[in-house]
Design an enzyme around this catalytic site. Structure first.
Site, PDB file in Angstrom:
ATOM      1  N   CYS A 329       0.824  -1.215   0.000  1.00 40.36           N
ATOM      2  CA  CYS A 329       0.000   0.000   0.000  1.00 40.36           C
ATOM      3  C   CYS A 329       0.854   1.260   0.000  1.00 40.36           C
ATOM      4  CB  CYS A 329      -0.933  -0.015   1.194  1.00 40.36           C
ATOM      5  SG  CYS A 329      -2.168  -1.287   0.999  1.00 40.36           S
ATOM      6  N   GLU A 330       1.620   1.461  -1.053  1.00 41.72           N
ATOM      7  CA  GLU A 330       2.377   2.700  -1.250  1.00 41.72           C
ATOM      8  C   GLU A 330       2.486   2.962  -2.740  1.00 41.72           C
ATOM      9  OE1 GLU A 330       5.684   4.127   0.724  1.00 41.72           O
ATOM     10  OE2 GLU A 330       5.357   2.980   2.557  1.00 41.72           O
TER      11      GLU A 330
END
Ligand code: LLP
Length: 406
Positions: A329-330
């Site tokens: 999640c980046e």
């Protein structure tokens, strides 16, 4: 290893999986060794590059020594069969407790600051030690991995050589080695020659009477990009040995010639196999989502490093331009941006190349995703070297370390 061979490995061991070709590592080691024809040559593999146990055992069998940088490295190296006498410990901002732990094993300590040298001498007078100098030569593949010059924390300054020598005399320390490491992925072949001259200038006769070797670190460049030239290790080796031999003649004694290569020995022998699970057309971009992510191979995100990516399940597809992403999640979780690759379909297996150095070793479990499995190929035959933890096992290992959870 052929693409078919890698696909079989992906089928057998699942993905994500790192594959290390031990046969290739052995060839690299022999190539390196042959390039430096010096009777007192010692190759201390920089295990920070890849501490996989099967890889370490292979280096042990080849007769390599080890460059270790932490108590964990030291434990791992001895667990894989290395003797303390074949390990050099390059201490970097260590505590007194770590100094004690390491010194008491008898490993040769490579000290890179006057402050630590003073504390070491006071605690262990009369023992052997190696001194690390900052070569003041600035080179490396990226600013974060240049090790010479004012901006780095490493090594004693050349102008402090007399002060260092005075400390060693005060505590009767036997300086058996002088060391430098210029950087990783040295762009200019003559950087190492310049750094050698700097160390020669420190090794003035009489200053360190117990000198046995000079250690010129690692940093030998390997090719990552498709048309990037490899260094000619034989030409470099001859130039190095020539200068070293001249120095030894002037010095009056044949010293050991030590190196600590990491990347050169393992980078090109590794591949990370990942599976594509999502193709998304984002207006001008095609996003290719895979089942690994930057914590499992951080070099592109961290150093803007290039790793070639092959679509080994559809090598003849017509190329398109992809952003190859991970499952973290980046936004920056990319293995490559705007890269032309033969058409990628969901379920294809991608081979992320040249992943044998500083890839698994720099890995982590961000987002609580376990690290990939590791497979080695020896005599052409693959075998599991380290299995992939399940997420459940990862969480259990974390909880078992937390008094609040047990
Ligand atoms: N000796 C010393 C004292 C070192 O600090 C290093 C690497 C080596 C030897 C081995 O250097 P090599 O031959 O592998 O270039 N994570 C970065 C590289 C960091 C290198 C740290 N020190 C990367 O992925 O490019």
């Amino acid at each position: 290893m052929t693409p078919d061979h890698l696909i079989e490995i992906a089928d057998q061991f699942g993905t994500p999986t790192y594959v290390y070709d031990l046969d290739q590592i052995k060839v690299q080691y022999q190539t390196f060794k042959t390039a430096f024809p010096w009777p007192l040559l010692k190759i201390c593999y920089a295990m920070k590059a890849n501490y996989n146990p099967s890889v370490l055992k292979a280096f042990h069998k080849l007769g390599a020594g080890i460059d270790a940088v932490s108590p964990g490295d030291l434990h791992m190296a001895t667990a894989c069969g290395f003797y303390v006498k074949d390990i050099i410990y390059t201490a970097n901002n260590i505590t007194d407790a770590e100094m004690k732990e390491i010194a008491e094993t008898g490993v040769l300590m490579n000290i890179g600051s006057l402050s630590r040298l003073e504390k070491y001498g006071r605690t262990y007078p009369g023992t052997r030690v190696c001194l690390r100098f900052n070569p003041d030569v600035v080179d490396g593949a990226h600013d974060k991995i240049k090790t010479g010059g004012d901006l780095t924390k490493f090594g004693i300054l050349l102008e402090d050589a007399d002060t260092a020598a005075a400390v060693t005399r005060r505590y009767d320390l036997k300086v058996t080695g002088l060391h430098e490491h210029t950087g990783s992925g040295l762009k200019k072949a003559d950087s190492i020659l310049k750094a050698m001259e700097q160390i020669f200038s420190v090794a003035v006769p009489g200053r360190f009477p117990d000198l046995e070797f000079l250690d010129f670190g690692g940093g030998f460049k390997v090719a990552y990009e498709p048309d990037e030239p490899d260094i000619d290790i034989n030409i470099l080796g001859r130039a190095v040995v020539d200068r070293f031999s001249g120095f030894c003649d002037r010095y009056g004694r044949k010293l050991g010639l030590w190196f600590e290569p990491g990347k050169y020995l393992t980078a090109n022998a590794g591949t990370l196999l990942v599976e594509v699970n999502t193709i998304k057309r984002n207006r001008s971009r095609i996003i290719c989502g895979t089942n690994s992510g930057f914590p499992q191979l951080i070099r592109p995100m961290f150093y803007d490093a290039w790793h070639t990516i092959d679509n080994i399940s559809h090598p003849l597809g017509s190329p398109a331009v992809y952003d190859v992403c991970g499952n973290i999640c980046e936004t920056g979780d990319l293995f490559a941006a705007g890269r032309a690759i033969p058409e990628i379909r969901e379920s294809d297996i991608l081979a992320i190349r040249d992943a044998g150095a500083y890839c698994y070793a720099m890995g982590g479990t961000y987002n609580l995703r376990p690290m990939p499995a590791e497979v080695v190929v020896e005599n052409g035959v693959p075998r599991l070297s380290r299995r992939r933890m399940t997420p459940q096992e990862l969480v259990e290992s974390i909880c078992s370390e937390s008094p609040d959870m047990v």
